[in-house]
Scaffold this motif. Structure first.
Motif, PDB file in Angstrom:
ATOM      1  N   LEU A  88      -3.969  -1.426   9.776  1.00 31.79           N
ATOM      2  CA  LEU A  88      -2.718  -0.740   9.479  1.00 31.79           C
ATOM      3  C   LEU A  88      -1.534  -1.699   9.512  1.00 31.79           C
ATOM      4  O   LEU A  88      -0.604  -1.591   8.706  1.00 31.79           O
ATOM      5  N   GLY A  89      -1.576  -2.661  10.442  1.00 28.90           N
ATOM      6  CA  GLY A  89      -0.479  -3.618  10.509  1.00 28.90           C
ATOM      7  C   GLY A  89      -0.374  -4.492   9.279  1.00 28.90           C
ATOM      8  O   GLY A  89       0.728  -4.945   8.923  1.00 28.90           O
ATOM      9  N   LEU A  90      -1.503  -4.745   8.601  1.00 29.42           N
ATOM     10  CA  LEU A  90      -1.463  -5.567   7.387  1.00 29.42           C
ATOM     11  C   LEU A  90      -0.661  -4.884   6.283  1.00 29.42           C
ATOM     12  O   LEU A  90      -0.019  -5.565   5.464  1.00 29.42           O
ATOM     13  N   LEU A  91      -0.704  -3.563   6.238  1.00 28.80           N
ATOM     14  CA  LEU A  91       0.050  -2.848   5.203  1.00 28.80           C
ATOM     15  C   LEU A  91       1.550  -3.008   5.397  1.00 28.80           C
ATOM     16  O   LEU A  91       2.306  -3.083   4.421  1.00 28.80           O
ATOM     17  N   PHE A  92       1.974  -3.075   6.664  1.00 31.19           N
ATOM     18  CA  PHE A  92       3.406  -3.182   6.924  1.00 31.19           C
ATOM     19  C   PHE A  92       3.906  -4.616   6.841  1.00 31.19           C
ATOM     20  O   PHE A  92       5.099  -4.862   7.038  1.00 31.19           O
ATOM     21  N   LEU A  93       3.023  -5.590   6.569  1.00 28.25           N
ATOM     22  CA  LEU A  93       3.475  -6.936   6.248  1.00 28.25           C
ATOM     23  C   LEU A  93       4.068  -7.005   4.846  1.00 28.25           C
ATOM     24  O   LEU A  93       4.768  -7.955   4.508  1.00 28.25           O
ATOM     25  N   THR A  94       3.744  -6.006   4.016  1.00 25.08           N
ATOM     26  CA  THR A  94       4.325  -5.902   2.683  1.00 25.08           C
ATOM     27  C   THR A  94       5.609  -5.080   2.768  1.00 25.08           C
ATOM     28  O   THR A  94       6.095  -4.753   3.842  1.00 25.08           O
ATOM     29  N   ASP A  95       6.146  -4.746   1.600  1.00 25.03           N
ATOM     30  CA  ASP A  95       7.383  -3.951   1.569  1.00 25.03           C
ATOM     31  C   ASP A  95       7.098  -2.453   1.539  1.00 25.03           C
ATOM     32  O   ASP A  95       7.951  -1.671   1.103  1.00 25.03           O
TER      33      ASP A  95
END
Length: 545
Positions: A88-95
Motif C-alpha cells: 500500500l505504501g508503494l502506491l502513495f509514492l506516486t501522485d
C-alpha cells in the motif's frame, strides 16, 4: 494523469476475468432454483395472491441478508491485506490520492457483488406476476437492496482503512454492520413489546433509526402508504452514513499504512482483563510448560487467552441480562419468547466465533511455516488434528458450559411455571427447548471440525470462514423455514453429518492437502535427464535429423 486511474484499471481487469461472468451466472441460477422451490412448496397455500405475497417476503428477506453480508465479506480485509503485504505504501509514492486507492479497491471488491445482485432481480419479479405484490413494492425493494449493499461495502472499507489485522477487521466490520442493522432496531422493538407500546409507535421508532432495516420494514405497501416520507428519509440517512464511511476511509488511509510503534493502552477494559492474571503469572507459565510436555499441539495452537476474557464477559452479561429479564417479567410467555430469540442469536454468534477461530488455525500455521514442520515430527495426523480441536475446546468449553447451565435453569423454571397449568404442555416445552439447546451445542462441534477442514483447503482464512458459516449454519437455517417444527431433529442430523465429514476429510487427506502447494513447485524444478543413446546407435537428436 487519468482521473481515477486505479478505478479504470480494476474495471478493465475485472471485465476480463472469468469469475466475473461465473459469479453472475451462479447468482442467477441459485435465484431461479430458490424461486422454483418456493413455487413448488407454496403451491398448497391456496390462491396465487397469497402465494405471491409469501414468496415475495421470503425472497426479500433472503436477498436482504445477502446484501448485508456480501459487501462486508468482500471489503473487510481489502485494504488491511495491502498493509500487511507492504504494497500500500508503494502506491502513495506516486501522485495518487487516498480517494484513488479507496475507490479503486471499492470498485474491484463490489463489482461481482453488484453483478450478482442484478442477476437475482428478474427472479424477484415473479411474485409480481402472481399477484399480491405491487410494482411499487418491487422497485422499492430493488432500491433498498442496492442501498444496503452500498452500506455494507462502505462499512467494510471504513474498517479496513483503520485496521491491519484480518481477524480484527472482520470482527469490527461484523459488529459495525450488525450494530446499525439489527441491534438498534431490535432494542426498539423489544422495549416497545415489553412495555406494550402500540405497534405504530414501535414501527415509527424503528424507521427513524439510522439503519438499513428501517427502509426494509417500510417498503411494503401498508407501511409505505401510512408514512412514505419515513421510507425515503431512512434511505437518505443510510446513504449519507455510507458516504461518510467512504469519505473517512479516503481521508485516513494515506496516514494509516505505516507501521506505528506499539503503544500500551491504559483503558479500563485492558486493566480489567490483565488484573486477574498478574498475581497468577507464575502459575500460568507452569501450566503452559506442563501443557507443552503433555500435548505440544495444544500448546502451539492455544493462543486465545485474551479471547477467553471476552467470552466470559459476553456470557456473563448475556446470562445476567436473561435472568434479570425473566425475573422482572415474572416468567411471562412474552418475556420468555424474547429471551429465547436472544439466546438463539447468541448461540449463532458463538458458532460464528468458533468457526472463525477454527478457520484461522491452519492458515496461520501454514503462513508461519509451522504446519510443514509438524509433518516432519513423529506426530500422526490424528494427533495434529485432535490437538487443534482440543485447543478450541480449552478456549470455548468453560464459557459455553456456563451459558448452557444458565439456560437450563431458565428452561426448567419456565417449564415448572407451565406445568402447573398444563403438565403435557410443560413436557412438550421441556423436550423442544432441550432439543434446541442440544442442537446449539452440536453446532459448535460441527463448525469446529468443518472449519478446520475448510481452513486447510482454502487459500485464505476469510474464504474458509465464509464457506463454513454458509454451509454449516446459514443454508440449513434458510432450509429450516420450510420445516420449523421438526428443525431441532434435522439440526442434530445435520450436525452429525458435518462432524463426520470434517473428521473423515481431515483424517484421510490432511498430509495430501498440506503437500499440494509444494507439488507444483517441485514439478517445475524437475529437469528431465538427458537422453543417452544405446551402444551402436546415434543420439535421438541425430536420429531425427
Amino acid at each position: 494523469m487519468t482521473f481515477l486511474p486505479i478505478v479504470e484499471r480494476e474495471l478493465r481487469v475485472r471485465a476480463r476475468l472469468k469469475s466475473t461472468y461465473h459469479f453472475r451466472l451462479i447468482g442467477a441460477v441459485i435465484a431461479i432454483v430458490v424461486v422454483g422451490f418456493l413455487l413448488v412448496v407454496s403451491g398448497a397455500v391456496g390462491s396465487p395472491v397469497t402465494m405471491g405475497t409469501k414468496m415475495f417476503d421470503v425472497l426479500a428477506s433472503t436477498a436482504y441478508v445477502f446484501c448485508l453480508f456480501e459487501g462486508a465479506r468482500n471489503t473487510a480485509d481489502c485494504l488491511s491485506e495491502e498493509k500487511r503485504a507492504g504494497t500500500l505504501g508503494l502506491l502513495f509514492l506516486t501522485d495518487l490520492r487516498g480517494y484513488d486507492v479507496v475507490l479503486g479497491k471499492f470498485m474491484a471488491a463490489s463489482l461481482n457483488s453488484f453483478y450478482g445482485l442484478l442477476a437475482i432481480f428478474p427472479p424477484l419479479a415473479i411474485p409480481l406476476m402472481l399477484g399480491g405484490v405491487t410494482a411499487g413494492e418491487f422497485w422499492r425493494l430493488v432500491l433498498t437492496l442496492i442501498c444496503t449493499l452500498f452500506f455494507s461495502l462502505t462499512a467494510g472499507m471504513f474498517v479496513s482503512a483503520l485496521s491491519r489485522h484480518e481477524r480484527k477487521a472482520w470482527g469490527a466490520t461484523a459488529a459495525l454492520v450488525l450494530g446499525f442493522t439489527l441491534m438498534l432496531p431490535l432494542l426498539g422493538i423489544t422495549l416497545a413489546w415489553i412495555t406494550n407500546t402500540p405497534a405504530g409507535g414501535a414501527s415509527k421508532t424503528v424507521r427513524w433509526l439510522i439503519s438499513p432495516m428501517s427502509s426494509m420494514t417500510g417498503l411494503f405497501a401498508a407501511q409505505y402508504s401510512a408514512a412514505p416520507h419515513l421510507y425515503w428519509l431512512s434511505l437518505l440517512l443510510t446513504n449519507t452514513l455510507s458516504g461518510c464511511f467512504l469519505a473517512t476511509a479516503s481521508f485516513v488511509l494515506p496516514g494509516s499504512w505505516q507501521d506505528a510503534p506499539p503503544r500500551r493502552r491504559n483503558s479500563w477494559l485492558r486493566k480489567l482483563r490483565e488484573e486477574p492474571s498478574r498475581g497468577d503469572e507464575a502459575g500460568r507459565q507452569i501450566a503452559r510448560r506442563q501443557l507443552l510436555d503433555t500435548n505440544p499441539i495444544v500448546w502451539l495452537a492455544d493462543s486465545g487467552e485474551h479471547q477467553k476474557f471476552y467470552l466470559w464477559l459476553l456470557v456473563t452479561l448475556a446470562g445476567g441480562a436473561g435472568l434479570i429479564g425473566w425475573i422482572a417479567g415474572g416468567g411471562s410467555q412474552r418475556v420468555g419468547l424474547v429471551i429465547f430469540v436472544c439466546a438463539e442469536a447468541l448461540h449463532f454468534a458463538l458458532a460464528v466465533w468458533v468457526a472463525s477461530q477454527a478457520s484461522h488455525m491452519f492458515p496461520d500455521a501454514r503462513d508461519s511455516g509451522a504446519l510443514e514442520l509438524l509433518l516432519a515430527t513423529p506426530l500422526g495426523t490424528g494427533e495434529i488434528v485432535e490437538g487443534h480441536f482440543q485447543a478450541l475446546r480449552r478456549l470455548f468449553f468453560g464459557p459455553v458450559a456456563a451459558l448452557v447451565a444458565m439456560e437450563a435453569i431458565l428452561i426448567l423454571s419456565q417449564v415448572a411455571l407451565l406445568a402447573g397449568v398444563s403438565p403435557s404442555g410443560g413436557f412438550l416445552l421441556l423436550a423442544g427447548l432441550g432439543l434446541c439447546l442440544v442442537t446449539a451445542v452440536m453446532d459448535l462441534y460441527a463448525v469446529a471440525y468443518f472449519g478446520l477442514w475448510m481452513g486447510l483447503r482454502s487459500r485464505k482464512s476469510s474464504q474458509a470462514l465464509t464457506k463454513t458459516v454458509a454451509y454449516a449454519l446459514l443454508i440449513p437455517m434458510l432450509a429450516s423455514l420450510c420445516c420449523v417444527f421438526v428443525w431441532p431433529i434435522l439440526g442434530v442430523v445435520k450436525n452429525l453429518i458435518f462432524i463426520n465429514y470434517g473428521q473423515e476429510r481431515l483424517r484421510r487427506r490432511f498430509r495430501e492437502v498440506v503437500a499440494e502447494r509444494f507439488s507444483s513447485v517441485a514439478e517445475e524444478m524437475l529437469i528431465p535427464p538427458p537422453a543417452v543413446a544405446a551402444p551402436g546407435q546415434l543420439p535421438p537428436v541425430m536420429n531425427k535429423t
